[in-house]
Design a protein around this motif. Structure first.
Motif, PDB file in Angstrom:
ATOM      1  N   ALA A 129     -18.359   1.479  36.726  1.00  0.00           N
ATOM      2  CA  ALA A 129     -17.756   2.104  37.911  1.00  0.00           C
ATOM      3  C   ALA A 129     -16.239   2.174  37.755  1.00  0.00           C
ATOM      4  CB  ALA A 129     -18.131   1.329  39.166  1.00  0.00           C
ATOM      5  N   TYR A 130     -15.655   1.112  37.250  1.00  0.00           N
ATOM      6  CA  TYR A 130     -14.203   1.083  36.999  1.00  0.00           C
ATOM      7  C   TYR A 130     -13.822   2.185  36.004  1.00  0.00           C
ATOM      8  CZ  TYR A 130      -9.589  -0.579  35.639  1.00  0.00           C
ATOM      9  OH  TYR A 130      -8.248  -0.655  35.379  1.00  0.00           O
ATOM     10  N   ASP A 131     -14.546   2.272  34.906  1.00  0.00           N
ATOM     11  CA  ASP A 131     -14.258   3.290  33.887  1.00  0.00           C
ATOM     12  C   ASP A 131     -14.396   4.703  34.451  1.00  0.00           C
ATOM     13  OD1 ASP A 131     -13.780   1.274  32.056  1.00  0.00           O
ATOM     14  OD2 ASP A 131     -15.751   1.443  31.085  1.00  0.00           O
ATOM     15  N   PHE A 132     -15.414   4.916  35.293  1.00  0.00           N
ATOM     16  CA  PHE A 132     -15.591   6.228  35.915  1.00  0.00           C
ATOM     17  C   PHE A 132     -14.372   6.601  36.744  1.00  0.00           C
ATOM     18  CE2 PHE A 132     -16.719   8.736  39.628  1.00  0.00           C
ATOM     19  CZ  PHE A 132     -17.219   9.867  39.019  1.00  0.00           C
ATOM     20  N   CYS A 133     -13.896   5.669  37.552  1.00  0.00           N
ATOM     21  CA  CYS A 133     -12.723   5.929  38.391  1.00  0.00           C
ATOM     22  C   CYS A 133     -11.499   6.265  37.544  1.00  0.00           C
ATOM     23  CB  CYS A 133     -12.424   4.735  39.280  1.00  0.00           C
ATOM     24  SG  CYS A 133     -13.598   4.513  40.625  1.00  0.00           S
ATOM     25  N   VAL A 134     -11.316   5.526  36.476  1.00  0.00           N
ATOM     26  CA  VAL A 134     -10.161   5.767  35.603  1.00  0.00           C
ATOM     27  C   VAL A 134     -10.241   7.166  34.988  1.00  0.00           C
ATOM     28  CG1 VAL A 134      -9.029   5.035  33.462  1.00  0.00           C
ATOM     29  CG2 VAL A 134      -9.722   3.321  35.160  1.00  0.00           C
ATOM     30  N   THR A 135     -11.436   7.578  34.523  1.00  0.00           N
ATOM     31  CA  THR A 135     -11.568   8.906  33.920  1.00  0.00           C
ATOM     32  C   THR A 135     -11.392  10.021  34.939  1.00  0.00           C
ATOM     33  OG1 THR A 135     -13.970   8.943  34.159  1.00  0.00           O
ATOM     34  CG2 THR A 135     -13.083   8.092  32.077  1.00  0.00           C
ATOM     35  N   GLN A 136     -11.681   9.738  36.218  1.00  0.00           N
ATOM     36  CA  GLN A 136     -11.523  10.732  37.287  1.00  0.00           C
ATOM     37  C   GLN A 136     -10.137  10.706  37.922  1.00  0.00           C
ATOM     38  OE1 GLN A 136     -14.012  13.039  38.072  1.00  0.00           O
ATOM     39  NE2 GLN A 136     -14.781  12.173  36.174  1.00  0.00           N
ATOM     40  N   ASN A 137      -9.275   9.816  37.437  1.00  0.00           N
ATOM     41  CA  ASN A 137      -7.919   9.671  37.969  1.00  0.00           C
ATOM     42  C   ASN A 137      -7.899   9.351  39.453  1.00  0.00           C
ATOM     43  OD1 ASN A 137      -6.591  10.161  35.498  1.00  0.00           O
ATOM     44  ND2 ASN A 137      -6.901  12.353  35.776  1.00  0.00           N
ATOM     45  N   VAL A 138      -8.810   8.450  39.860  1.00  0.00           N
ATOM     46  CA  VAL A 138      -8.823   7.960  41.239  1.00  0.00           C
ATOM     47  C   VAL A 138      -8.685   6.448  41.219  1.00  0.00           C
ATOM     48  CG1 VAL A 138     -10.188   9.870  42.164  1.00  0.00           C
ATOM     49  CG2 VAL A 138     -11.347   7.810  41.352  1.00  0.00           C
ATOM     50  N   PRO A 164      -9.502   2.777  41.319  1.00  0.00           N
ATOM     51  CA  PRO A 164     -10.779   2.109  41.014  1.00  0.00           C
ATOM     52  C   PRO A 164     -11.196   1.146  42.135  1.00  0.00           C
ATOM     53  CG  PRO A 164      -9.037   1.208  39.632  1.00  0.00           C
ATOM     54  CD  PRO A 164      -8.427   2.319  40.427  1.00  0.00           C
ATOM     55  N   ASN A 165     -11.887   1.704  43.129  1.00  0.00           N
ATOM     56  CA  ASN A 165     -12.379   0.874  44.225  1.00  0.00           C
ATOM     57  C   ASN A 165     -13.713   1.416  44.731  1.00  0.00           C
ATOM     58  OD1 ASN A 165     -11.923   2.830  46.386  1.00  0.00           O
ATOM     59  ND2 ASN A 165      -9.754   2.407  46.095  1.00  0.00           N
ATOM     60  N   LEU A 166     -14.400   0.610  45.541  1.00  0.00           N
ATOM     61  CA  LEU A 166     -15.733   0.974  46.030  1.00  0.00           C
ATOM     62  C   LEU A 166     -15.728   2.220  46.900  1.00  0.00           C
ATOM     63  CD1 LEU A 166     -17.368  -2.455  46.872  1.00  0.00           C
ATOM     64  CD2 LEU A 166     -17.808  -0.965  44.936  1.00  0.00           C
ATOM     65  N   ALA A 167     -14.677   2.448  47.654  1.00  0.00           N
ATOM     66  CA  ALA A 167     -14.619   3.624  48.516  1.00  0.00           C
ATOM     67  C   ALA A 167     -14.664   4.915  47.693  1.00  0.00           C
ATOM     68  CB  ALA A 167     -13.366   3.588  49.386  1.00  0.00           C
ATOM     69  N   GLU A 168     -13.970   4.939  46.574  1.00  0.00           N
ATOM     70  CA  GLU A 168     -13.979   6.138  45.721  1.00  0.00           C
ATOM     71  C   GLU A 168     -15.358   6.376  45.113  1.00  0.00           C
ATOM     72  OE1 GLU A 168     -11.667   8.394  45.559  1.00  0.00           O
ATOM     73  OE2 GLU A 168     -10.278   7.231  46.770  1.00  0.00           O
ATOM     74  N   ILE A 169     -16.042   5.302  44.721  1.00  0.00           N
ATOM     75  CA  ILE A 169     -17.400   5.432  44.187  1.00  0.00           C
ATOM     76  C   ILE A 169     -18.333   5.951  45.276  1.00  0.00           C
ATOM     77  CG2 ILE A 169     -19.376   4.130  43.284  1.00  0.00           C
ATOM     78  CD1 ILE A 169     -17.147   4.511  41.230  1.00  0.00           C
ATOM     79  N   SER A 170     -18.206   5.430  46.481  1.00  0.00           N
ATOM     80  CA  SER A 170     -19.040   5.876  47.602  1.00  0.00           C
ATOM     81  C   SER A 170     -18.834   7.356  47.895  1.00  0.00           C
ATOM     82  CB  SER A 170     -18.729   5.058  48.862  1.00  0.00           C
ATOM     83  OG  SER A 170     -19.046   3.707  48.658  1.00  0.00           O
ATOM     84  N   LYS A 171     -17.578   7.800  47.909  1.00  0.00           N
ATOM     85  CA  LYS A 171     -17.294   9.213  48.175  1.00  0.00           C
ATOM     86  C   LYS A 171     -17.934  10.106  47.117  1.00  0.00           C
ATOM     87  CE  LYS A 171     -12.747   8.788  48.707  1.00  0.00           C
ATOM     88  NZ  LYS A 171     -11.341   9.123  49.016  1.00  0.00           N
ATOM     89  N   GLU A 172     -17.862   9.709  45.859  1.00  0.00           N
ATOM     90  CA  GLU A 172     -18.443  10.521  44.790  1.00  0.00           C
ATOM     91  C   GLU A 172     -19.962  10.569  44.897  1.00  0.00           C
ATOM     92  OE1 GLU A 172     -18.741  13.129  41.695  1.00  0.00           O
ATOM     93  OE2 GLU A 172     -16.960  12.545  42.842  1.00  0.00           O
ATOM     94  N   ARG A 173     -20.583   9.459  45.217  1.00  0.00           N
ATOM     95  CA  ARG A 173     -22.045   9.439  45.377  1.00  0.00           C
ATOM     96  C   ARG A 173     -22.478  10.360  46.506  1.00  0.00           C
ATOM     97  NH1 ARG A 173     -23.251   2.963  44.731  1.00  0.00           N
ATOM     98  NH2 ARG A 173     -23.262   2.952  42.455  1.00  0.00           N
ATOM     99  N   ILE A 174     -21.788  10.297  47.634  1.00  0.00           N
ATOM    100  CA  ILE A 174     -22.126  11.148  48.775  1.00  0.00           C
ATOM    101  C   ILE A 174     -21.905  12.614  48.427  1.00  0.00           C
ATOM    102  CG2 ILE A 174     -21.446  11.760  51.135  1.00  0.00           C
ATOM    103  CD1 ILE A 174     -20.809   8.700  51.436  1.00  0.00           C
ATOM    104  N   ARG A 175     -20.817  12.906  47.744  1.00  0.00           N
ATOM    105  CA  ARG A 175     -20.518  14.276  47.318  1.00  0.00           C
ATOM    106  C   ARG A 175     -21.639  14.828  46.450  1.00  0.00           C
ATOM    107  NH1 ARG A 175     -15.695  13.006  45.226  1.00  0.00           N
ATOM    108  NH2 ARG A 175     -14.674  13.053  47.230  1.00  0.00           N
ATOM    109  N   ARG A 176     -22.100  14.048  45.488  1.00  0.00           N
ATOM    110  CA  ARG A 176     -23.167  14.508  44.582  1.00  0.00           C
ATOM    111  C   ARG A 176     -24.479  14.734  45.310  1.00  0.00           C
ATOM    112  NH1 ARG A 176     -22.328  11.485  38.757  1.00  0.00           N
ATOM    113  NH2 ARG A 176     -20.132  11.991  38.552  1.00  0.00           N
TER     114      ARG A 176
END
Length: 71
Positions: free
Chosen positions: A31-40, A42-54
């Protein structure tokens, strides 16, 4: 009490605290690596937003219903 004061129909509201991800913990590394590659941040809120978006995009593609994604 209605939270839909703007007249839009909502089924739920999600709240996620921006808890920081720890790259040294095995279960958080990807999850941390994903955030870094997306330039966001690295926290749970960003992962949650991406999951909901998908999921929203998948629902929109698989149904004829209008799905509005609001972030």
């Amino acid at each position: 009490m209605s939270c839909n004061k703007d007249g839009k129909r909502r089924n739920f509201i999600l709240v996620q605290m921006p808890e920081q991800l720890d790259p040294t913990k095995k279960e958080q590394k990807s999850a941390y690596d994903f955030c870094v590659t997306q330039n966001v941040e690295p926290n749970l809120a960003e992962i949650s937003k991406e999951r909901i978006r998908r999921v929203g995009f998948q629902i929109r593609e698989s149904t004829s219903n209008e799905v509005e994604l609001v972030m």
